[in-house]
Design a protein around this motif. Sequence first.
Motif, PDB file in Angstrom:
ATOM      1  N   LEU A 259      44.224 -71.411 -57.668  1.00  0.00           N
ATOM      2  CA  LEU A 259      44.088 -70.830 -59.000  1.00  0.00           C
ATOM      3  C   LEU A 259      42.849 -69.934 -59.057  1.00  0.00           C
ATOM      4  CD1 LEU A 259      44.940 -74.008 -61.114  1.00  0.00           C
ATOM      5  CD2 LEU A 259      46.447 -72.088 -60.554  1.00  0.00           C
TER       6      LEU A 259
ATOM      7  N   GLN B  76      43.518 -75.365 -55.466  1.00  0.00           N
ATOM      8  CA  GLN B  76      44.912 -75.321 -55.905  1.00  0.00           C
ATOM      9  C   GLN B  76      45.475 -73.898 -55.906  1.00  0.00           C
ATOM     10  OE1 GLN B  76      42.649 -77.540 -57.622  1.00  0.00           O
ATOM     11  NE2 GLN B  76      43.592 -78.973 -56.184  1.00  0.00           N
TER      12      GLN B  76
ATOM     13  N   LYS C  85      47.311 -81.497 -61.757  1.00  0.00           N
ATOM     14  CA  LYS C  85      46.511 -81.179 -62.936  1.00  0.00           C
ATOM     15  C   LYS C  85      45.561 -82.322 -63.263  1.00  0.00           C
ATOM     16  CE  LYS C  85      46.788 -79.561 -67.689  1.00  0.00           C
ATOM     17  NZ  LYS C  85      47.663 -79.197 -68.810  1.00  0.00           N
TER      18      LYS C  85
ATOM     19  N   ARG D 200      43.528 -68.816 -68.344  1.00  0.00           N
ATOM     20  CA  ARG D 200      44.782 -68.967 -69.087  1.00  0.00           C
ATOM     21  C   ARG D 200      45.135 -70.440 -69.256  1.00  0.00           C
ATOM     22  NH1 ARG D 200      47.875 -64.211 -65.638  1.00  0.00           N
ATOM     23  NH2 ARG D 200      47.247 -62.431 -66.955  1.00  0.00           N
ATOM     24  N   ALA D 201      44.968 -71.216 -68.179  1.00  0.00           N
ATOM     25  CA  ALA D 201      45.302 -72.640 -68.240  1.00  0.00           C
ATOM     26  C   ALA D 201      44.411 -73.380 -69.220  1.00  0.00           C
ATOM     27  CB  ALA D 201      45.191 -73.260 -66.850  1.00  0.00           C
ATOM     28  N   ARG D 202      43.167 -72.947 -69.338  1.00  0.00           N
ATOM     29  CA  ARG D 202      42.213 -73.604 -70.233  1.00  0.00           C
ATOM     30  C   ARG D 202      42.323 -73.086 -71.668  1.00  0.00           C
ATOM     31  NH1 ARG D 202      38.645 -77.445 -70.120  1.00  0.00           N
ATOM     32  NH2 ARG D 202      36.721 -76.237 -70.225  1.00  0.00           N
ATOM     33  N   GLY D 203      43.123 -72.071 -71.889  1.00  0.00           N
ATOM     34  CA  GLY D 203      43.243 -71.513 -73.228  1.00  0.00           C
ATOM     35  C   GLY D 203      42.067 -70.656 -73.634  1.00  0.00           C
TER      36      GLY D 203
ATOM     37  N   VAL E  43      36.042 -72.952 -65.737  1.00  0.00           N
ATOM     38  CA  VAL E  43      36.598 -74.317 -65.788  1.00  0.00           C
ATOM     39  C   VAL E  43      35.636 -75.330 -66.401  1.00  0.00           C
ATOM     40  CG1 VAL E  43      38.135 -73.913 -63.844  1.00  0.00           C
ATOM     41  CG2 VAL E  43      35.917 -74.969 -63.426  1.00  0.00           C
TER      42      VAL E  43
ATOM     43  N   TRP F  37      42.648 -82.221 -60.952  1.00  0.00           N
ATOM     44  CA  TRP F  37      41.762 -81.104 -61.303  1.00  0.00           C
ATOM     45  C   TRP F  37      40.886 -81.457 -62.492  1.00  0.00           C
ATOM     46  CZ3 TRP F  37      42.916 -77.536 -65.616  1.00  0.00           C
ATOM     47  CH2 TRP F  37      41.968 -76.514 -65.717  1.00  0.00           C
TER      48      TRP F  37
ATOM     49  N   ALA G  31      43.790 -67.246 -63.727  1.00  0.00           N
ATOM     50  CA  ALA G  31      44.765 -68.321 -63.917  1.00  0.00           C
ATOM     51  C   ALA G  31      44.126 -69.519 -64.600  1.00  0.00           C
ATOM     52  CB  ALA G  31      45.371 -68.727 -62.571  1.00  0.00           C
ATOM     53  N   LEU G  32      42.898 -69.811 -64.242  1.00  0.00           N
ATOM     54  CA  LEU G  32      42.193 -70.945 -64.837  1.00  0.00           C
ATOM     55  C   LEU G  32      41.858 -70.675 -66.305  1.00  0.00           C
ATOM     56  CD1 LEU G  32      39.920 -71.680 -61.763  1.00  0.00           C
ATOM     57  CD2 LEU G  32      41.615 -73.257 -62.702  1.00  0.00           C
TER      58      LEU G  32
END
Length: 224
Positions: free
Chosen positions: A200, A198, A2, A207-210, A170, A5, A204-205
């Motif tokens: 993603l 990765q 992470k 979601r990971a970034r909110g 992203v 990234w 997925a990205l």
Amino acid sequence: MKTAWLAACALAWATGALAQTAPAAAEAARYTGVLAAAQRGDLAALDRLAPVDLRVRDGQGRTALHVATFARQHAAIRRLADAGAELGALENDRYDAVTIAAVADDEETLRLLLSLGASARRITSRYDGTALIAAAHLGHAGVVRQLIAAGAPLDHVNNLHWTAAIEAVVLGDGGPRHQDTLAALIAAGANLQLADRQGLTPLALARARGHAAMAAMLERAGAR
């Protein structure tokens, strides 16, 4: 992973912004010949100089077409194109006029360049990207739609292993501009299953970034 990234994201933001540098006022003041004419939009001078000076470049490798694009000198851009200027020429950071206009969110200049035959398909920048990826990164939705209509490659993967859809997620802020950009890419049929290094995907990205709104858009479009 992470941390790496996030570092890559920060690097892309910083160097992408630095690469797109218009001639400084002091630099432009030192221009002579065809470069000065392009900067000022001096059509009479271009008529006299352009046929023999089209390959002249400044210290950053900018041609007269690059200079006129940065300066938004539309008549000069037309005159240079008519004189045979290379519309896809790259400056030292490997940007062409189309990408310069795209990064500047300059829809009018972009429209002109495309009408004159400039390509939306050119591979540009130190990231081996495209004008579409650069515009998606910045949330320039109108520019993105123009480039898509002009045949920009929707699913090109740059050397960061990112597509336009991935960059909109992203490197975007998740707000309306980047949502509109992502919507344009989805409507055009961008491949939403392509993943970064990765593994993603854009979903997925998001979601990971909110970025809840972007994630919902991607889910509705069938992304996984």
